[in-house]
Design an enzyme around this catalytic site. Structure first.
Site, mmCIF file in Angstrom:
data_model
loop_
_atom_site.group_PDB
_atom_site.id
_atom_site.type_symbol
_atom_site.label_atom_id
_atom_site.label_comp_id
_atom_site.label_asym_id
_atom_site.label_seq_id
_atom_site.Cartn_x
_atom_site.Cartn_y
_atom_site.Cartn_z
ATOM 1 N N SER A 45 0.828 -1.197 0.000
ATOM 2 C CA SER A 45 0.000 0.000 0.000
ATOM 3 C C SER A 45 0.868 1.254 0.000
ATOM 4 O O SER A 45 1.606 1.495 -0.945
ATOM 5 C CB SER A 45 -0.955 -0.046 1.188
ATOM 6 O OG SER A 45 -2.045 0.798 0.984
ATOM 7 N N GLU A 89 -30.582 0.765 -5.152
ATOM 8 C CA GLU A 89 -29.924 1.538 -6.199
ATOM 9 C C GLU A 89 -29.585 2.961 -5.755
ATOM 10 O O GLU A 89 -28.523 3.489 -6.092
ATOM 11 C CB GLU A 89 -30.814 1.563 -7.447
ATOM 12 C CG GLU A 89 -30.982 0.189 -8.090
ATOM 13 C CD GLU A 89 -29.648 -0.476 -8.387
ATOM 14 O OE1 GLU A 89 -28.876 0.067 -9.200
ATOM 15 O OE2 GLU A 89 -29.359 -1.536 -7.792
ATOM 16 N N HIS A 148 -7.435 -5.959 0.187
ATOM 17 C CA HIS A 148 -6.205 -5.196 0.373
ATOM 18 C C HIS A 148 -5.571 -5.588 1.706
ATOM 19 O O HIS A 148 -6.265 -5.745 2.702
ATOM 20 C CB HIS A 148 -6.607 -3.714 0.397
ATOM 21 C CG HIS A 148 -5.487 -2.742 0.461
ATOM 22 N ND1 HIS A 148 -4.726 -2.406 -0.621
ATOM 23 C CD2 HIS A 148 -5.027 -1.987 1.495
ATOM 24 C CE1 HIS A 148 -3.836 -1.497 -0.270
ATOM 25 N NE2 HIS A 148 -3.989 -1.224 1.011
#
Length: 559
Positions: free
Chosen positions: A228, A370, A463
């Site tokens: 990172s 949505e 990550h």
């Protein structure tokens, strides 16, 4: 600043960094036949020698499984008092034998307890203080404002043992103490007035080169690895002229490549940040060297809390990484040449699930319909542009939905939000930088898609999942319920260690459970997919359709 303010920021190092830095239990013996006999022979000789001499004095370490570890070894003088906001100075020599069995404090921050400005220390794991092994220097992540080389995730014992390498972790200055710019803070000795954390990293590498032999390492074979913010630093350090004789290879993992306004402050905004902090504290910018450290830290964090479009400064919208200063950061990553050293570039399959799944460093309710999805996507897009028209968010959602349909991937609101989050800040830049290197670079570059899934309720391959497998710390009791500790996970970890350590040794990544890995060539099956039942295979980079939105709509740097 309230205690909750840091939680509103995107902390790359993750929720695990809230755990105090500490040692980890001994891990299993190495199983890589290519290095096991070498390690065993070294251990049988005198690897229990716990004292060695550095350029500043003798240090005494401790046994850690099949390695020796030296913790808290000074690589620079404490950056306190007049040395706050100054270039790092050499460590002060000492007489006698310095105890190096305990980690030093993490660099000053709001997340890890016991942090301190007096934090410029290194940790070294070695199979034996004699020999000439490859050296792997690991730079921790944390968005340039949290983290520590002493965190249990980065325990170097397994990597050093199985890889028969010297492994170095360390701390560097963070936040407003490490990653800013103001000409009124110019160091009279060096003239530098910015990016003190990057200067620390460069000083650490010079220290490693000068001291590698004392720990059984080869000073001419140093590989810089990081995740990172640390992966970004590895890339940037390799481009510095003074590092050309120091860094042999780099392993950037999920690199947060630097660009404004998302991942860095502009020089103008950086200068204004210190002006505002000095005004708030009733002093001048040079007077910040004498100001209360907590007050400086809190004022810095307050400037960057809250939604990016409501802050006083327009840049640094997601992270406040290196600032373009003409010296340590001559230009943003996409404006600079590609590294001339061999590169092993790694990204996680689902970078975004670190931020959208359970345990996120920025807890946000997942979109369920949505309208909520478009609001969540707009918040992601605001990290890189000053304004997000409704049509831009609509195009982003539509593009990712079409890509998911074409590839048979989930297209529910959480899945779409997750992919957009991770691709915009991480996967897209990493892939595009690799493709640029393949077009214009002069050194070999290898690409890895790390794809080993985590356990529910976590999802995807987040990550920072990579660090658990590179260091073998997926086995820790607090990590195993998420990352696994079965036979397959151990094979994936061993393969990752073998690939990185062989790359560090000779420049070609190999492992018993991995196929021959070709140099990356876009459009051809040349990416190593690591993780899952097959452990490792060669294929094209997955999920390429998803990246087209960013290219077509001009969000982020063009490469």
């Amino acid at each position: 600043m309230t205690a909750s303010a840091p939680r509103r920021r995107s902390v790359i190092a993750g929720a695990a960094l809230a755990v105090a830095a500490a040692g980890t239990p001994a891990l299993a013996a190495p199983r890589n036949p290519s290095v096991a006999s070498t390690v065993s022979a070294a251990k049988a000789s005198t690897s229990r020698v716990l004292t060695t001499r550095t350029t500043a004095g003798q240090v005494s370490g401790a046994v850690a499984g099949r390695t020796v570890v030296f913790r808290g070894v000074p690589y620079a003088a404490p950056p306190v008092g007049a040395l706050r906001f100054s270039s790092p100075r050499p460590p002060r020599p000492w007489s006698g034998v310095r105890d190096a069995t305990r980690f030093a404090a993490p660099s000053y921050q709001s997340v890890l307890p016991g942090s301190s400005e007096d934090s410029l220390y290194a940790n070294v794991w070695t199979p034996d203080v004699r020999g000439s092994r490859p050296v792997v220097v690991y730079i921790h992540g944390g968005g340039w404002f949290v983290g520590a080389g002493s965190h249990p995730l980065y325990d170097g014992e397994r990597l050093a043992d199985r890889g028969d390498a010297v492994v170095v972790t360390f701390n560097y200055r963070l936040g407003g103490f490490g990653w800013g710019l103001h000409e009124d803070l110019a160091d009279p000795a060096t003239g530098s007035f910015a990016n003190w954390g990057l200067q620390d990293q460069a000083a650490l590498l010079h220290w490693v080169r000068a001291n590698a032999a004392a720990f059984g390492g080869d000073p001419d074979n140093i590989t810089v690895c990081g995740t990172s913010a640390g992966g970004s630093s590895a890339w940037q350090l390799s481009l510095l002229p003074e590092m050309r004789s120091v860094i042999r290879r780099i392993v950037p993992i999920s690199a947060a490549h630097v660009w404004a306004p998302a991942v860095a402050l502009t020089p103008q905004d950086a200068g204004e940040a210190y002006d505002r902090i000095a005004h708030r504290l009733g002093t001048t910018v040079p007077g910040l060297r004498r100001a209360d450290a907590a007050a400086v830290k809190d004022a810095w964090e307050q400037l960057f809390s809250g939604a990016p479009d409501r802050r006083l400064l327009g840049s640094g919208r997601e992270y406040q990484g290196p600032v373009v200063d003409g010296r340590w950061m001559p230009a943003y990553d996409h404006e600079r040449p590609t590294p001339k050293v061999p590169v092993l570039s790694v990204h996680a399959r689902t970078e975004g699930s670190f931020f959208t799944g359970p345990g996120s460093p920025t807890p946000t309710p997942a979109p369920t319909d949505e309208a909520e999805l478009r609001a969540a996507v707009r918040a992601v897009l605001l990290k890189g542009v000053p304004d997000v028209p409704d049509a831009l968010a609509e195009r982003c959602v539509a593009g990712y939905r079409a890509a998911a349909a074409a590839e048979g991937l989930p297209d529910d609101p959480l899945a779409v939000w997750t992919e957009i989050w991770g691709d915009g800040l991480f996967r897209r830049p990493v892939v595009r930088f690799a493709e640029r290197h393949a077009r214009t670079g002069t050194s070999p570059l290898y690409v890895m898609d790390f794809a080993h899934p985590v356990y529910p309720p976590h999802f995807g391959t987040p990550h920072e999942a990579t660090s658990r497998f590179l260091f073998g710390t997926h086995r820790l009791p607090e990590e195993a319920p998420v990352y696994g500790d079965g036979p397959l996970e151990r094979r994936v970890s061993d393969t990752f260690i073998d690939l990185v350590s062989s790359f560090a040794r000779c420049g070609v990544p190999t492992a018993a459970e991995a196929p021959a890995w070709p140099v990356f060539a876009p459009g051809r099956a040349s990416t190593l997919i690591l993780g899952g039942p097959r452990v490792a295979e060669i294929a094209d980079i997955p999920k390429q359709r998803q990246l087209r939105f960013w290219d077509d709509n001009g969000w982020g740097p063009r490469l």
